[in-house]
Design a protein around this motif. Structure first.
Motif, PDB file in Angstrom:
ATOM      1  N   THR A 333      78.776  67.404  21.974  1.00 48.97           N
ATOM      2  CA  THR A 333      78.974  67.124  20.559  1.00 48.97           C
ATOM      3  C   THR A 333      78.998  68.437  19.794  1.00 48.97           C
ATOM      4  OG1 THR A 333      76.579  66.830  20.237  1.00 48.97           O
ATOM      5  CG2 THR A 333      77.891  64.845  20.648  1.00 48.97           C
ATOM      6  N   VAL A 334      79.581  68.400  18.599  1.00 50.50           N
ATOM      7  CA  VAL A 334      79.705  69.612  17.794  1.00 50.50           C
ATOM      8  C   VAL A 334      78.579  69.735  16.783  1.00 50.50           C
ATOM      9  CG1 VAL A 334      82.204  69.704  18.082  1.00 50.50           C
ATOM     10  CG2 VAL A 334      81.238  68.478  16.129  1.00 50.50           C
ATOM     11  N   ALA A 335      77.735  68.696  16.668  1.00 50.61           N
ATOM     12  CA  ALA A 335      76.648  68.740  15.687  1.00 50.61           C
ATOM     13  C   ALA A 335      75.504  67.851  16.134  1.00 50.61           C
ATOM     14  CB  ALA A 335      77.157  68.291  14.312  1.00 50.61           C
ATOM     15  N   PRO A 336      74.256  68.236  15.833  1.00 49.42           N
ATOM     16  CA  PRO A 336      73.110  67.416  16.232  1.00 49.42           C
ATOM     17  C   PRO A 336      73.134  66.013  15.650  1.00 49.42           C
ATOM     18  CG  PRO A 336      72.400  69.621  15.576  1.00 49.42           C
ATOM     19  CD  PRO A 336      73.848  69.516  15.203  1.00 49.42           C
ATOM     20  N   ALA A 337      73.620  65.849  14.417  1.00 50.08           N
ATOM     21  CA  ALA A 337      73.621  64.525  13.800  1.00 50.08           C
ATOM     22  C   ALA A 337      74.532  63.563  14.556  1.00 50.08           C
ATOM     23  CB  ALA A 337      74.059  64.628  12.341  1.00 50.08           C
ATOM     24  N   ILE A 338      75.679  64.038  15.012  1.00 47.93           N
ATOM     25  CA  ILE A 338      76.600  63.178  15.758  1.00 47.93           C
ATOM     26  C   ILE A 338      75.981  62.800  17.099  1.00 47.93           C
ATOM     27  CG2 ILE A 338      78.895  63.007  16.741  1.00 47.93           C
ATOM     28  CD1 ILE A 338      78.694  63.079  13.630  1.00 47.93           C
ATOM     29  N   ARG A 339      75.342  63.744  17.720  1.00 50.21           N
ATOM     30  CA  ARG A 339      74.661  63.454  18.992  1.00 50.21           C
ATOM     31  C   ARG A 339      73.573  62.401  18.798  1.00 50.21           C
ATOM     32  NH1 ARG A 339      71.726  68.212  22.549  1.00 50.21           N
ATOM     33  NH2 ARG A 339      70.208  66.933  23.658  1.00 50.21           N
ATOM     34  N   GLU A 470      80.244  64.718   8.179  1.00 45.90           N
ATOM     35  CA  GLU A 470      80.928  65.789   8.899  1.00 45.90           C
ATOM     36  C   GLU A 470      80.295  65.936  10.278  1.00 45.90           C
ATOM     37  OE1 GLU A 470      83.491  67.640   8.291  1.00 45.90           O
ATOM     38  OE2 GLU A 470      83.836  67.393   6.135  1.00 45.90           O
ATOM     39  N   GLY A 471      81.013  66.650  11.144  1.00 47.20           N
ATOM     40  CA  GLY A 471      80.407  67.148  12.356  1.00 47.20           C
ATOM     41  C   GLY A 471      79.801  68.503  12.033  1.00 47.20           C
ATOM     42  N   THR A 472      80.663  69.493  11.831  1.00 47.96           N
ATOM     43  CA  THR A 472      80.199  70.822  11.435  1.00 47.96           C
ATOM     44  C   THR A 472      80.821  71.297  10.132  1.00 47.96           C
ATOM     45  OG1 THR A 472      81.937  71.794  12.805  1.00 47.96           O
ATOM     46  CG2 THR A 472      79.764  71.565  13.799  1.00 47.96           C
ATOM     47  N   HIS A 473      81.964  70.754   9.740  1.00 48.42           N
ATOM     48  CA  HIS A 473      82.754  71.170   8.579  1.00 48.42           C
ATOM     49  C   HIS A 473      83.171  72.632   8.715  1.00 48.42           C
ATOM     50  CE1 HIS A 473      83.686  70.476   4.064  1.00 48.42           C
ATOM     51  NE2 HIS A 473      84.703  70.951   4.761  1.00 48.42           N
TER      52      HIS A 473
END
Length: 561
Positions: A333-339, A470-473
């Motif tokens: 994943t590109v971001a902790p929130a998405i994971r 967002e993932g990372t924006h």
């Protein structure tokens, strides 16, 4: 009744681009429903009605679609009415209208799917599950200006689906049979090779993506230029690559077939050889290509290291739910929130490696001197969508201009898409934003589509991320690297999962336009602070730093992120 109507009704479906054609399609669909009832196949008739209503709604005739569903419902008395109610709720969402409560109808439709599965009616099961997926993952529930239903309560939102016997069968891990009997002709000689047998040769990496290579194209070229790697690419959606382009309903059917012990999807020999050739398969997007890869991997790439990279968008679609994660080695994943959201909404295998790494971005390209007009300019990069919520940034601009009318807004990137490609609520939001921009006149500059983002950022002292999720924006990070003051809204749709606070320093994150305006007034002129934030971003997220972690991931070494 057949799944895909042919003959007269098929011709009418293709010709229903006028009111007369639509009325004829409705009349014939209702007559076929009557025929189905007379044959004791009311459920099949209801499924066909729902499919025709979907056809009409997809072409903007939501009123006609709802009329068809209502007329059909008045002719039915059994549990198959639930199928029509589920479709009616989806059509309401198509029109950005509030549907009636659909929880009971959803559960009843899943019960019909379970019964169909137990009876061996797999085509019917497929249609019923597709209707449920259409409703549960309707874009209006996840990508409008309202909070995402999945991000707010993923367990509750998906509870009925995950409790379904048919769904459990569909998503159960699939184990390929022993031997090469399922392999396409011409693939046997390379399938199942030991990926680590020849340590002296370059590592073979197959990059897989369907249509959208935007975020991975430069990664592919970097590895292609590195003598330590051999690189090939595969696009399952490109014309002629596979017998049929992978689609959601088609992949649902494939997963049901696999659950019955059936063979994997048909794969031409050339594609099978590419899969068997690879030491590592890197699948971009947790979407259709990843589902397809998880179906063929046990047969064609059993010893390859398979990595699936999920960005932000896919997390609120059915695709991750349809992936056989037991056939994947790494969830990237590109971001902790998405994971975190995926871990809550999926039943992931314990052995699945989970890694979070930034996208590829050469941030040094954005670290350029500011121009004289930057001092009172705030910027957004990639603003033209409901998810980016530019109205929030316009609120910030209004607050700043109350004290200092010299403040202006620079919107970098294309405007909202044409109305025809937006949902009804998205089109309303886009219209409201355009009207506000028009009223502000010369205070707002819109660049349109541009390849000169770095040059435009020279004109900005402040970079704002006002997104709902967002993932990372990437555009925001590029703005910080340029030396602009970072002001990041606490992305509301993923705030509960860590949001930007899991990526960026807490001081960057604000919750309201008022907090954003206060931060800008306090720090926009502090060039030392802005430069320190830029240096921090360059040290953490520039590709020169991140590339080594990708090497380790692709090579199969231990990861600590």
């Amino acid at each position: 009744m057949p799944r895909s109507a042919t003959g007269l009704i098929g011709m009418l479906a293709r010709a229903a681009s006028s009111p007369v054609g639509e009325r004829a399609l409705v009349a014939l669909t209702l007559s076929r429903l009557a025929l189905a009832r007379s044959r004791g196949r009311s459920l099949d008739g209801a499924i066909e009605v729902a499919r025709r209503a979907r056809f009409l709604s997809d072409r903007g005739s939501t009123g006609r679609a709802r009329g068809l569903l209502a007329a059909a419902a008045s002719r039915l008395t059994g549990p198959e009415q639930a199928v029509l109610a589920v479709e009616d709720a989806a059509v309401c969402l198509d029109a950005a209208e509030e549907p009636r409560r659909w929880g009971t109808a959803l559960e009843a439709t899943l019960a019909l799917a379970d019964a169909s599965w137990c009876e061996g009616e797999d085509h019917r099961t497929e249609e019923l599950l597709e209707s449920v997926l259409r409703l549960l993952f309707h874009p209006e529930l996840h990508f409008s200006s309202s909070p995402s239903a999945l991000a707010e309560e993923p367990v509750d939102h998906l509870g009925a689906l995950h409790a379904s016997r048919a769904w459990s069968a569909l998503t159960s891990p699939h184990v390929a049979p022993e031997g090469d009997g399922a392999l396409p002709a011409g693939a046997v000689e390379t399938a199942g090779q030991d990926a680590g047998a020849d340590r002296d040769r370059p590592r073979r990496v197959l990059f897989v993506s369907m249509t959208n290579w935007n975020f991975v194209r430069d990664i592919v070229e970097d590895y292609r230029a590195d003598p330590r790697y051999e690189v090939r690419t595969l696009d399952p959606g490109a014309p002629g690559v596979l017998p049929a382009r992978p689609s959601r309903q088609g992949l649902v059917a494939e997963r049901l077939r696999a659950a019955r012990g059936g063979p994997p999807p048909q794969v031409p020999a050339a594609v099978a050889q590419d899969l068997a050739w690879a030491d590592t398969v890197f699948v971009e997007w947790g979407a259709a290509a990843a589902v397809w890869m998880s179906l063929v991997r046990p047969y064609l790439a059993p010893r390859a290291r398979v990595i699936v990279r999920v960005h932000s968008f896919e997390a609120s679609t059915p695709w991750p739910q349809l992936i056989d994660w037991s056939a994947v080695d790494v969830l990237l994943t590109v971001a902790p929130a998405i994971r975190a959201l995926l871990e809550e909404s999926l039943d992931l295998p314990c052995q699945l490696e989970r890694v979070t790494l930034p996208n590829r971005s050469v941030l040094t390209d954005y670290h350029l001197p500011k121009t004289g007009q930057a001092a009172r300019t705030i910027a957004m990069v990639g603003w033209g969508s409901v998810r980016k919520d530019p109205g929030w940034t316009l609120d910030v601009l209004d607050l700043l201009r109350q004290d200092d009318p010299s403040w202006r807004l620079l919107l970098i990137g294309p405007e909202f898409p044409a109305t025809g490609s937006l949902t009804a609520s998205q089109a309303r939001t886009a219209s409201e934003v355009r009207a506000r921009i028009d009223r502000l006149g010369q205070c707002v500059t819109v660049t349109g589509q541009t390849d000169a983002v770095a040059e435009h950022l020279r004109d900005a002292a402040v970079i704002v991320s006002s997104s709902r999720r967002e993932g990372t924006h990437e555009g925001f990070i590029q703005g910080v690297a340029s030396g602009a003051l970072p002001v990041c809204r606490d992305w509301p749709d993923v705030a509960a999962w860590g949001g930007p606070g899991a990526l960026f320093p807490a001081e960057w994150v604000v919750r309201t336009p008022a907090e954003a305006a206060e931060r800008i007034r306090a720090l926009a002129d502090d060039l030392g602070y802005r430069d320190a934030q830029a240096r921090d971003v360059l040290d953490r997220w520039d590709w020169s730093v991140v590339r080594g972690s990708y090497d380790t991931l692709i090579d199969g070494g231990p990861t600590t992120v």
